[in-house]
Design a protein around this motif. Structure first.
Motif, mmCIF file in Angstrom:
data_model
loop_
_atom_site.group_PDB
_atom_site.id
_atom_site.type_symbol
_atom_site.label_atom_id
_atom_site.label_comp_id
_atom_site.label_asym_id
_atom_site.label_seq_id
_atom_site.Cartn_x
_atom_site.Cartn_y
_atom_site.Cartn_z
ATOM 1 N N THR A 211 23.135 -7.778 -25.184
ATOM 2 C CA THR A 211 22.710 -8.540 -24.005
ATOM 3 C C THR A 211 21.713 -9.611 -24.424
ATOM 4 O O THR A 211 21.153 -9.561 -25.530
ATOM 5 C CB THR A 211 22.032 -7.628 -22.962
ATOM 6 O OG1 THR A 211 20.747 -7.213 -23.479
ATOM 7 C CG2 THR A 211 22.875 -6.422 -22.635
ATOM 8 N N THR A 214 15.543 -9.529 -22.923
ATOM 9 C CA THR A 214 15.000 -9.344 -21.571
ATOM 10 C C THR A 214 13.529 -9.743 -21.489
ATOM 11 O O THR A 214 12.841 -9.909 -22.498
ATOM 12 C CB THR A 214 15.108 -7.870 -21.140
ATOM 13 O OG1 THR A 214 14.304 -7.081 -22.030
ATOM 14 C CG2 THR A 214 16.546 -7.388 -21.179
ATOM 15 N N ASN A 215 13.058 -9.857 -20.251
ATOM 16 C CA ASN A 215 11.638 -10.119 -20.016
ATOM 17 C C ASN A 215 10.763 -9.041 -20.657
ATOM 18 O O ASN A 215 9.721 -9.335 -21.260
ATOM 19 C CB ASN A 215 11.345 -10.175 -18.518
ATOM 20 C CG ASN A 215 11.844 -11.438 -17.872
ATOM 21 O OD1 ASN A 215 11.819 -12.507 -18.466
ATOM 22 N ND2 ASN A 215 12.302 -11.322 -16.623
ATOM 23 N N ASP A 273 14.059 -6.237 -16.553
ATOM 24 C CA ASP A 273 15.435 -6.122 -17.029
ATOM 25 C C ASP A 273 16.229 -7.406 -16.953
ATOM 26 O O ASP A 273 17.376 -7.456 -17.399
ATOM 27 C CB ASP A 273 16.168 -5.034 -16.228
ATOM 28 C CG ASP A 273 15.562 -3.663 -16.440
ATOM 29 O OD1 ASP A 273 15.096 -3.392 -17.564
ATOM 30 O OD2 ASP A 273 15.516 -2.866 -15.483
ATOM 31 N N GLN A 274 15.639 -8.443 -16.390
ATOM 32 C CA GLN A 274 16.324 -9.728 -16.372
ATOM 33 C C GLN A 274 16.167 -10.432 -17.715
ATOM 34 O O GLN A 274 15.145 -10.276 -18.390
ATOM 35 C CB GLN A 274 15.763 -10.632 -15.269
ATOM 36 C CG GLN A 274 16.144 -10.226 -13.869
ATOM 37 C CD GLN A 274 15.593 -11.186 -12.824
ATOM 38 O OE1 GLN A 274 14.873 -12.132 -13.142
ATOM 39 N NE2 GLN A 274 15.924 -10.935 -11.571
ATOM 40 N N PRO A 275 17.163 -11.222 -18.124
ATOM 41 C CA PRO A 275 16.993 -12.027 -19.334
ATOM 42 C C PRO A 275 15.813 -12.977 -19.190
ATOM 43 O O PRO A 275 15.592 -13.556 -18.115
ATOM 44 C CB PRO A 275 18.307 -12.800 -19.433
ATOM 45 C CG PRO A 275 19.303 -11.961 -18.697
ATOM 46 C CD PRO A 275 18.527 -11.342 -17.571
ATOM 47 N N PRO A 340 19.867 -8.716 -13.877
ATOM 48 C CA PRO A 340 19.476 -7.724 -14.879
ATOM 49 C C PRO A 340 20.618 -7.435 -15.846
ATOM 50 O O PRO A 340 21.802 -7.538 -15.488
ATOM 51 C CB PRO A 340 19.127 -6.495 -14.037
ATOM 52 C CG PRO A 340 18.790 -7.028 -12.686
ATOM 53 C CD PRO A 340 19.672 -8.223 -12.496
ATOM 54 N N VAL A 341 20.262 -7.079 -17.062
ATOM 55 C CA VAL A 341 21.304 -6.815 -18.059
ATOM 56 C C VAL A 341 22.158 -5.632 -17.606
ATOM 57 O O VAL A 341 21.676 -4.687 -16.990
ATOM 58 C CB VAL A 341 20.696 -6.561 -19.447
ATOM 59 C CG1 VAL A 341 20.019 -7.815 -19.965
ATOM 60 C CG2 VAL A 341 19.727 -5.388 -19.444
ATOM 61 N N ASP A 359 24.011 -16.493 -16.166
ATOM 62 C CA ASP A 359 22.647 -15.960 -16.297
ATOM 63 C C ASP A 359 21.714 -16.947 -16.980
ATOM 64 O O ASP A 359 20.870 -17.552 -16.327
ATOM 65 C CB ASP A 359 22.629 -14.597 -16.989
ATOM 66 C CG ASP A 359 23.156 -13.500 -16.096
ATOM 67 O OD1 ASP A 359 22.645 -13.359 -14.974
ATOM 68 O OD2 ASP A 359 24.092 -12.806 -16.498
#
Length: 437
Positions: A211, A214-215, A273-275, A340-341, A359
């Motif tokens: 993925t 993430t943050n 969980d977001q990129p 989110p991934v 995304d």
């Protein structure tokens, strides 16, 4: 219905959809906001609006249609190569009402041209190419205007539902086997010149992140003092950190022991969980070095996205040959953030890599250049004039990219210091001989 009639209907639908988005982005603010420059990096929204109409007039009304000009007197005003973005507010631009009237008049004529064009017989119109080029141009400017909205100061004016929830994705990295694959395209009707021609490319075996970063993972780099540690940065990257200075991704703010991010006028706790988004190439490269990894090359990115080891062929999209749906990818401004991934299991590639489309745009380590056999079409200013070491290639599109303006072969590019774009990244590493078997 004939094939040409179906194509004509498809083109018309794309034109309408793009204009609806343009209208949303320009109609959600008042005229004062339309003519303001929200950042020196961006044009006033009213410039983008009239520029969209001017390009449509030049290519579809005058060139394809052979019609008389609507407003030849404004061609120079809306030539992106004649006026830097920072200087555009000083130009005698069309006002909001005049710009809306102009783009509406041009669009009416374009639909007349579409009704009479054979959509075949020359390279410019075969498969509706010129119309597709203009659809993509408008959607690309819509994404640019969305970035201007992100830079705008004031109460939120855009709204969208949250993206779907994430889910587990399995291993953190995926092995991509050594060998050749077909890169680029010679068959996609609306593919642009820098995506062409299809050709054989080769990679050694490598691992790529399942993925985007993430943050939460990126915050570890920040908390570990990554922005203050010269070891992780290239010479150019470190110079940029010191000059700017950089301390975290753009739009991040720290309050106590929590990070917050401001998006389109709304500040909220960072979704772990977001990129990560709004990082420049130098930040991506420094994180990768800190993590003991590297950024993928453009060739590696496309192989991870398209190569099907079961058949040995390259797919049109990571998930197959069918066009993207809402189940495949976060595209088209349906949401106002990355998802989110793990949110799009239907979009996974044949090799098991997630969220390669939509995304966030993903930085690669490759300088922008033409492929072997590159041919300018239909004009050098689309891509050729940008070839060279000043620009890095980005791949995959973002939540603000439209499905008509992004493909597995689509190539974006920007300066390595740019952070206002919706860009993130994923990491890669070489596979050892033991891991390659």
């Amino acid at each position: 219905m004939t094939g040409i009639e179906r194509l004509r209907d498809e083109v018309a639908a794309h034109l309408v959809r793009a204009r609806e988005r343009t209208t949303l982005l320009t109609g959600s603010v008042d005229d004062h906001d339309l003519v303001r420059q929200h950042s020196k990096l961006m044009s006033p929204l009213v410039w983008d609006l009239a520029h969209i109409g001017n390009q449509e007039e030049l290519w579809l009304v005058r060139d394809v249609g052979g019609r008389e000009p609507v407003r030849s007197d404004i061609d120079e005003l809306y030539d992106a190569f004649k006026h830097a973005r920072a200087n555009r507010p000083e130009l005698p631009l069309l006002g909001p009402a005049e710009a809306r009237g102009y783009v509406g008049e041009v669009r009416d004529k374009v639909f007349d041209v579409l009704e009479t064009s054979p959509l075949e017989g020359s390279r410019l119109v075969d498969g509706g190419f010129a119309f597709g080029m203009i659809v993509q141009h408008e959607q690309q400017h819509d994404e640019t205007m969305l970035a201007t909205h992100q830079l705008r100061v004031g109460p939120a004016v855009l709204d969208a539902p949250p993206p779907p929830r994430g889910a587990p994705v399995g291993p953190a990295e995926v092995l991509v086997p050594a060998g050749p694959f077909t890169m680029g395209t010679s068959t996609e009707a609306w593919a642009l010149d820098n995506e062409r021609p299809a050709h054989q490319a080769h990679t050694d075996a490598f691992f790529i992140d399942t993925t985007p970063v993430t943050n939460a993972r990126y915050a570890e780099f920040v908390e570990d003092g990554g922005y203050a540690d010269r070891r992780w940065w290239s010479e150019a990257g470190w110079a940029h950190v010191v000059k700017t200075p950089l301390v975290a991704p753009r739009f991040w703010e720290r309050d106590g022991d929590r990070w917050y991010r401001t998006a389109f006028g709304t500040t909220a706790p960072l979704d772990p969980d977001q990129p990560v988004v709004h990082v420049c190439y130098h930040e991506a490269e420094a994180f990768a070095r800190w993590a003991g990894r590297r950024l993928p090359t453009e060739v590696e990115w496309e192989k991870a996205a398209r190569f099907d080891p079961a058949t040995g062929r390259s797919r049109r999209w990571p998930w197959g040959d069918e066009d993207p749906t809402e189940a495949h990818a976060n595209l088209g401004q349906r949401h106002l953030s990355p998802a989110p991934v793990g949110a799009y299991p239907a979009g996974v590639s044949a090799l098991g890599v997630h969220q390669l489309i939509g995304d966030v745009w993903e930085w690669t380590s490759t300088d922008f250049h033409g492929y072997g056999g590159f041919e300018v079409f239909p004009y050098a200013e689309y891509s050729q004039v940008f070839f060279g070491p000043d620009y890095k290639v980005l791949r995959g599109g973002s939540f603000g990219s439209d499905r008509s303006a992004v493909r597995s072969t689509f190539r974006n590019w920007d300066y390595p210091i740019r952070r206002q774009i919706f860009a993130g990244f994923r990491c890669a590493r070489d596979a050892s001989p033991e891991e390659s078997v």
